[in-house]
Design an enzyme around this catalytic site. Structure first.
Site, PDB file in Angstrom:
ATOM      1  CB  CYS A  12      -0.979  -0.021   1.167  1.00  0.00           C
ATOM      2  SG  CYS A  12      -0.222   0.061   2.805  1.00  0.00           S
ATOM      3  CG  ASN A  15       4.394  -1.575   5.109  1.00  0.00           C
ATOM      4  OD1 ASN A  15       5.526  -1.935   5.414  1.00  0.00           O
ATOM      5  ND2 ASN A  15       3.377  -2.420   5.146  1.00  0.00           N
ATOM      6  CB  CYS A  17      -3.557   2.048   7.044  1.00  0.00           C
ATOM      7  SG  CYS A  17      -3.315   3.567   8.006  1.00  0.00           S
ATOM      8  NE  ARG A  18      -4.671   1.681   1.937  1.00  0.00           N
ATOM      9  CZ  ARG A  18      -4.586   2.450   0.875  1.00  0.00           C
ATOM     10  NH1 ARG A  18      -5.526   2.375  -0.055  1.00  0.00           N
ATOM     11  NH2 ARG A  18      -3.586   3.293   0.714  1.00  0.00           N
ATOM     12  CB  SER A  19       0.181  -3.430   2.900  1.00  0.00           C
ATOM     13  OG  SER A  19       1.080  -2.494   3.432  1.00  0.00           O
ATOM     14  CG  ASP A 129      -5.534   6.104   2.330  1.00  0.00           C
ATOM     15  OD1 ASP A 129      -5.431   5.746   3.523  1.00  0.00           O
ATOM     16  OD2 ASP A 129      -4.763   6.908   1.787  1.00  0.00           O
TER      17      ASP A 129
HETATM   18  P1  4NP Z   1      -1.721   2.978   3.947  1.00  0.00           P
HETATM   19  O1  4NP Z   1      -2.352   4.368   4.450  1.00  0.00           O
HETATM   20  O2  4NP Z   1      -1.193   3.248   2.546  1.00  0.00           O
HETATM   21  O3  4NP Z   1      -2.866   2.040   3.953  1.00  0.00           O
HETATM   22  O4  4NP Z   1      -0.622   2.632   4.930  1.00  0.00           O
HETATM   23  C1  4NP Z   1      -1.697   5.583   4.420  1.00  0.00           C
HETATM   24  C2  4NP Z   1      -0.656   5.805   5.307  1.00  0.00           C
HETATM   25  C3  4NP Z   1      -0.024   7.036   5.303  1.00  0.00           C
HETATM   26  C4  4NP Z   1      -0.424   8.020   4.429  1.00  0.00           C
HETATM   27  C5  4NP Z   1      -1.463   7.778   3.541  1.00  0.00           C
HETATM   28  C6  4NP Z   1      -2.090   6.568   3.527  1.00  0.00           C
HETATM   29  N1  4NP Z   1       0.220   9.300   4.470  1.00  0.00           N
HETATM   30  O5  4NP Z   1      -0.196  10.187   3.698  1.00  0.00           O
HETATM   31  O6  4NP Z   1       1.183   9.476   5.248  1.00  0.00           O
END
Ligand code: 4NP
Length: 161
Positions: A12, A15, A17-19, A129
């Site tokens: 993702c 790294n 939240c989702r993955s 997201d």
């Molecule tokens: P992820 O979520 O891709 O599922 O880990 C996010 C984590 C951080 C950010 C965006 C989405 N960010 O903008 O820092």
């Protein structure tokens, strides 16, 4: 999923939240049922490298008895195309990014897919997201990713005969 696939990478943006949630859910069942599958997760962006998952993801996963507190974010690197049998992304941004850096088209199309194509083949649906969302969004993402992981485990077990 190919018959011999056993190393799966989830990707993702951050790294956190989702993955890592997908990794943690898979690890939970892999350990519970002693399954011969290895999983890992990685980020497209470098923002959170070295960090544990987002506290909101950790808290929500713990509600479901999934403990991802020990996971640590790392960035995707091109060797991952060779080191994993399957690479599942959460949305089109990750998909296009990996297509741009893939060593060739063959390896990309053979290995990379949207996670939700496991549940809804060829639809390229995205895992939303939750980063700018609230508790409800983290729970929704948990349910989506959990369902996809259960399907993935089922596919793997069937392919092993
Ligand atoms: P992820 O979520 O891709 O599922 O880990 C996010 C984590 C951080 C950010 C965006 C989405 N960010 O903008 O820092």
């Amino acid at each position: 999923m190919e018959k011999n696939s056993k190393k799966i990478l989830f990707v993702c943006l951050g790294n956190i939240c989702r993955s890592p949630l997908a990794e943690g859910i898979m690890l939970h069942y892999i350990q519970k049922h002693k399954l011969p599958i290895e999983v890992d997760s990685a980020a497209i962006a470098p923002y959170h490298i070295g960090e544990h998952p987002d506290p909101r993801t950790i808290k929500n996963a713990l509600k479901h008895n999934i403990d991802i507190r020990n996971l640590i974010a790392r960035q995707f690197h091109p060797e991952d195309f060779f080191n994993f049998d399957k690479i599942y992304v959460m949305d089109s941004y990750h998909y296009e990014h990996l297509r741009n850096i893939a060593p060739d088209n063959e390896i990309f199309y053979q290995k990379v897919d949207y996670l939700l194509n496991v549940l809804y083949p060829n639809q390229n649906r995205e895992v939303p997201d939750p980063y700018y969302g609230d508790e409800k969004d983290f729970e929704e993402v948990f349910q989506i990713v959990h369902n996809a992981c259960l399907k993935l485990l089922e596919k793997y077990l069937v392919s092993c005969g």
